[in-house]
Write an enzyme that holds these catalytic residues in place. Structure first.
Site, mmCIF file in Angstrom:
data_model
loop_
_atom_site.group_PDB
_atom_site.id
_atom_site.type_symbol
_atom_site.label_atom_id
_atom_site.label_comp_id
_atom_site.label_asym_id
_atom_site.label_seq_id
_atom_site.Cartn_x
_atom_site.Cartn_y
_atom_site.Cartn_z
ATOM 1 N N LYS A 178 0.793 -1.095 -0.025
ATOM 2 C CA LYS A 178 0.059 -0.090 -0.081
ATOM 3 C C LYS A 178 0.887 1.443 0.088
ATOM 4 C CE LYS A 178 -2.151 3.439 2.438
ATOM 5 N NZ LYS A 178 -1.712 4.301 1.486
ATOM 6 N N GLU A 253 9.864 2.577 10.664
ATOM 7 C CA GLU A 253 10.920 3.529 10.724
ATOM 8 C C GLU A 253 10.080 4.905 10.421
ATOM 9 O OE1 GLU A 253 13.561 3.494 11.327
ATOM 10 O OE2 GLU A 253 13.881 1.109 11.307
ATOM 11 N N CYS A 287 13.923 11.709 5.759
ATOM 12 C CA CYS A 287 13.664 11.296 7.381
ATOM 13 C C CYS A 287 15.059 11.666 7.857
ATOM 14 C CB CYS A 287 13.244 9.897 7.506
ATOM 15 S SG CYS A 287 14.120 8.861 6.512
ATOM 16 N N GLU A 385 9.522 17.596 14.038
ATOM 17 C CA GLU A 385 10.020 17.582 12.931
ATOM 18 C C GLU A 385 9.210 18.182 11.648
ATOM 19 O OE1 GLU A 385 8.877 13.682 10.612
ATOM 20 O OE2 GLU A 385 10.770 13.481 10.254
HETATM 21 N N1 LIG Z 1 12.886 6.812 9.101
HETATM 22 C C1 LIG Z 1 12.645 6.493 7.974
HETATM 23 O O1 LIG Z 1 13.099 5.645 7.173
HETATM 24 C C2 LIG Z 1 11.611 7.411 7.036
HETATM 25 C C3 LIG Z 1 11.778 7.534 5.659
HETATM 26 C C4 LIG Z 1 10.685 8.481 5.146
HETATM 27 C C5 LIG Z 1 9.735 9.061 5.792
HETATM 28 N N2 LIG Z 1 9.782 8.968 7.111
HETATM 29 C C6 LIG Z 1 8.523 9.760 7.644
HETATM 30 O O2 LIG Z 1 7.578 9.641 7.211
HETATM 31 C C7 LIG Z 1 6.953 11.120 7.315
HETATM 32 C C8 LIG Z 1 6.445 11.626 5.996
HETATM 33 O O3 LIG Z 1 5.677 10.596 5.111
HETATM 34 P P1 LIG Z 1 4.237 10.741 5.157
HETATM 35 O O4 LIG Z 1 3.288 11.874 5.383
HETATM 36 O O5 LIG Z 1 3.642 9.827 3.998
HETATM 37 O O6 LIG Z 1 3.705 9.765 6.484
HETATM 38 P P2 LIG Z 1 2.292 9.038 6.934
HETATM 39 O O7 LIG Z 1 2.505 8.441 8.347
HETATM 40 O O8 LIG Z 1 1.182 10.112 7.033
HETATM 41 O O9 LIG Z 1 1.727 7.743 5.871
HETATM 42 C C9 LIG Z 1 2.856 6.790 5.586
HETATM 43 C C10 LIG Z 1 1.930 5.798 5.341
HETATM 44 O O10 LIG Z 1 0.887 5.350 6.115
HETATM 45 C C11 LIG Z 1 -0.434 5.350 5.664
HETATM 46 N N3 LIG Z 1 -1.128 5.521 6.573
HETATM 47 C C12 LIG Z 1 -1.742 6.905 7.031
HETATM 48 N N4 LIG Z 1 -2.489 6.510 8.064
HETATM 49 C C13 LIG Z 1 -2.620 5.338 8.206
HETATM 50 C C14 LIG Z 1 -3.214 4.407 9.403
HETATM 51 N N5 LIG Z 1 -4.042 4.873 10.130
HETATM 52 N N6 LIG Z 1 -3.048 3.201 9.335
HETATM 53 C C15 LIG Z 1 -2.034 2.604 8.608
HETATM 54 N N7 LIG Z 1 -1.557 3.344 7.537
HETATM 55 C C16 LIG Z 1 -1.539 4.754 7.595
HETATM 56 C C17 LIG Z 1 -0.331 6.463 4.579
HETATM 57 O O11 LIG Z 1 -1.327 6.231 3.663
HETATM 58 C C18 LIG Z 1 1.273 6.145 4.044
HETATM 59 O O12 LIG Z 1 1.055 4.984 3.049
HETATM 60 C C19 LIG Z 1 7.712 11.801 7.939
HETATM 61 O O13 LIG Z 1 7.622 11.823 9.424
HETATM 62 C C20 LIG Z 1 9.168 11.208 7.686
HETATM 63 O O14 LIG Z 1 10.099 11.491 8.799
HETATM 64 C C21 LIG Z 1 10.401 8.325 7.748
HETATM 65 O O1 LIG Z 2 13.504 9.638 4.174
HETATM 66 C C1 LIG Z 2 13.965 8.699 4.561
HETATM 67 C C2 LIG Z 2 15.089 7.808 3.699
HETATM 68 C C3 LIG Z 2 16.270 8.679 3.631
HETATM 69 C C4 LIG Z 2 17.157 8.209 2.522
HETATM 70 O O2 LIG Z 2 16.967 7.256 1.696
HETATM 71 C C5 LIG Z 2 18.352 8.947 2.285
HETATM 72 O O3 LIG Z 2 18.854 9.787 3.117
HETATM 73 O O4 LIG Z 2 19.085 8.885 1.113
#
Ligand SMILES: NC(=O)c1ccc[n+]([C@@H]2O[C@H](COP(=O)([O-])OP(=O)(O)OC[C@H]3O[C@@H](n4cnc5c(N)ncnc54)[C@H](O)[C@@H]3O)[C@@H](O)[C@H]2O)c1
Ligand SMILES: O=CCCC(=O)C(=O)O
Length: 482
Positions: A178, A253, A287, A385
């Site tokens: 998804k 993550e 992230c 963040e």
């Molecule tokens: N640590 C990492 O590796 C990493 C990497 C990339 C992004 N991020 C984090 O992601 C965030 C930004 O991405 P985003 O806005 O897509 O995040 P988000 O949490 O809003 O969404 C992520 C995914 O979860 C789904 N989702 C939303 N609500 C849900 C629920 N109630 N239950 C299950 N799934 C649900 C979304 O549709 C999407 O596919 C930032 O906080 C960023 O730091 C972390």
């Molecule tokens: O957003 C998270 C993934 C970070 C990454 O892949 C990078 O820093 O290259």
């Protein structure tokens, strides 16, 4: 190459792209918010059930297939992704805004990740352990979890799905994927490459829709044995609780508030370039992005002037234009969130030295890169963040104080120090609370063959990528033969 045809992407279930009567939604270009990139389905729980059922039915045969044969399919998928690199990168730029060179680099990275896990197909999957019984042979063997749910964010629409799906598949799991709605069209193209590579029906299933219906449904589904999630902390916690409550394995993550420390012993030009690249590439939507820059008093003003001179030169614009260094925020809600953090920074008393403006002549979700001075540890922009092009400068006297300030956050994903003093780098390495520790290197940037993940609220304490992926996507069986 310019894509002019608006395409409809449906769900991929049990080896077929489904045409169904569910509502569809347009994915829009954040650089030109009235431009449609493609359409995807807002699926309901019946469709999700169908996908999980297909994955469950396929899991036995897929597990029984020789691991090298599973790897061969991933090699084919890598070639297909590479062949479509320009088209997929353009879709990514148009769908979530990152510049075309970055999108191309990410798509190439996707192909390399596929090849890495294809190679895993030929590597060892257990250890021989001496038994106390001299007549027995004891060893470990790895077995897949079964059906794995993959839930991903929009900021790396190729790399993150691939670094979850590829190891899930090679170690013998079947998948229900998804993607984030904001990058559903790019994700569909990745699935096309995997499907065309020859995966048996039901091994990979793709369901688009809202997080609250499909994401939540996946994490609560009794036939989903493992959930791997990347996204926000708030959503991740809910997924973790749902999975834990029904005894499924999970991996999360989540966010970061990544610090970069610049000491008096640092090469300031290198540090400036790394802060700009780590903090502002991809419009700060990584992230691992640099968010707090913690600078020793003695070089604070010099560093600040060098940084500002370069930040002011950054060209913001449509990621498809050659001269754009930074694209728009990925969506309207992301734009609203970033601009409200900038307002909050000003209200709480930090000084905005440059940027933070929208671009009146551009219709997209553009914010110029913002640099705040005099940021105090308790301010919102030092704690939450932002996930946008905002740098918070913080002044400290000593390296010890810098490390303490760096650790003063609930997150612990990535952290850097710039120094030429070996003692400072050793203290930092030892004392910093972060999963990715960088010395004289930017906070962003991840190598596919190394473990990736955070400490504290950034992660469920598991690691992704490299060999670490095996720990999540398999269970160990300890076998004794006599
Ligand atoms: N640590 C990492 O590796 C990493 C990497 C990339 C992004 N991020 C984090 O992601 C965030 C930004 O991405 P985003 O806005 O897509 O995040 P988000 O949490 O809003 O969404 C992520 C995914 O979860 C789904 N989702 C939303 N609500 C849900 C629920 N109630 N239950 C299950 N799934 C649900 C979304 O549709 C999407 O596919 C930032 O906080 C960023 O730091 C972390
Ligand atoms: O957003 C998270 C993934 C970070 C990454 O892949 C990078 O820093 O290259």
């Amino acid at each position: 190459m310019t894509i002019t045809v608006e395409q409809m992407y449906s769900n991929y279930i049990n080896g077929a792209w489904k045409t169904n009567a569910e509502e569809t939604k347009a994915s829009m270009n954040p650089a030109h918010p009235r431009e449609v990139v493609g359409y995807y389905t807002m699926s309901g729980t019946r469709t999700l059930d169908e996908a999980v059922e297909a994955a469950a039915s396929a899991k036995r045969n897929w597990r029984k297939m020789a691991q090298p044969a599973r790897g061969d399919i991933l090699y084919k998928a890598a070639a297909l992704l590479e062949k479509r690199i320009e088209e997929i990168a353009e879709t990514m730029t148009r769908e979530m805004g990152k510049t075309y060179p970055e999108a191309k680099g990410e798509t190439m990275r996707g192909a390399q990740i596929l090849r890495y896990y294809a190679g895993e197909g030929m590597r060892q999957s257990g250890d021989v352990i001496p038994s106390t019984d001299k007549d027995a042979l004891m060893f470990t063997n790895r077995t897949p979890l079964g059906v794995v749910g993959v839930i991903t964010p929009w900021n790396f629409p190729v790399a993150i799905p691939v670094w979850k799906i590829a190891p899930a598949l090679v170690y013998g799991n079947t998948v229900v994927f998804k993607p984030a709605q904001e990058s559903a069209v790019t994700a569909a193209k990745v699935v096309e490459c995997l499907a065309e590579a020859g995966l048996p029906d039901g091994v990979l299933n793709f369901v688009t829709g809202s997080g609250s219906v499909i994401g939540r449904g996946l994490s609560e589904h009794p036939d989903v044995n493992g959930i791997t999630f990347t996204g926000s902390e708030q959503v991740g916690r809910g997924i973790g609780q749902a999975a834990l409550g029904r005894g499924a394995k999970y991996q999360l993550e989540m966010g970061g508030k990544n610090p970069v420390i610049v000491t008096e012993d640092a090469d300031l030009d290198t540090a400036v370039d790394a802060v700009i690249s780590g903090g502002l590439k991809s419009t700060g939507q990584k992230c691992t992005a640099t968010s707090r820059v913690i600078i020793q008093n003695g070089i604070y003003d010099t560093f600040k002037e060098k940084l500002l001179a370069k930040v002011r030169e950054i060209k913001v614009g449509d990621g498809m234009k050659e001269d754009s260094w930074m694209g728009p925020c990925a969506s309207e809600s992301q734009f609203n969130s970033v601009t409200s953090y900038i307002e909050k920074g000003k209200e709480e008393g930090a000084d905005l030295l440059c940027g933070g403006e929208t671009i009146p002549e551009e219709e997209g979700y553009y914010v110029t890169p913002a640099v705040f001075d005099n940021v105090e540890p308790e301010m919102t922009i030092a704690r939450e963040e932002i996930f946008g092009p905002v740098l918070a400068l913080m002044k400290v006297e000593t390296v010890e104080e810098a490390i303490e300030t760096a650790n003063d956050t609930e997150y612990g994903l990535s952290a850097s120090i710039f120094t030429t003093n070996i003692q400072e780098f050793l203290s930092f390495m030892d004392d910093i609370e972060a999963g990715l520790v960088r010395i004289n290197a930017e906070s962003a940037g991840v190598e596919l063959q190394a473990p990736f993940g955070g400490m504290k609220h950034s992660s469920s304490h598991s690691r992704e990528q490299g060999e670490a992926a095996k720990e999540f996507f398999t269970s160990i069986k300890t076998v004794l033969v006599k």
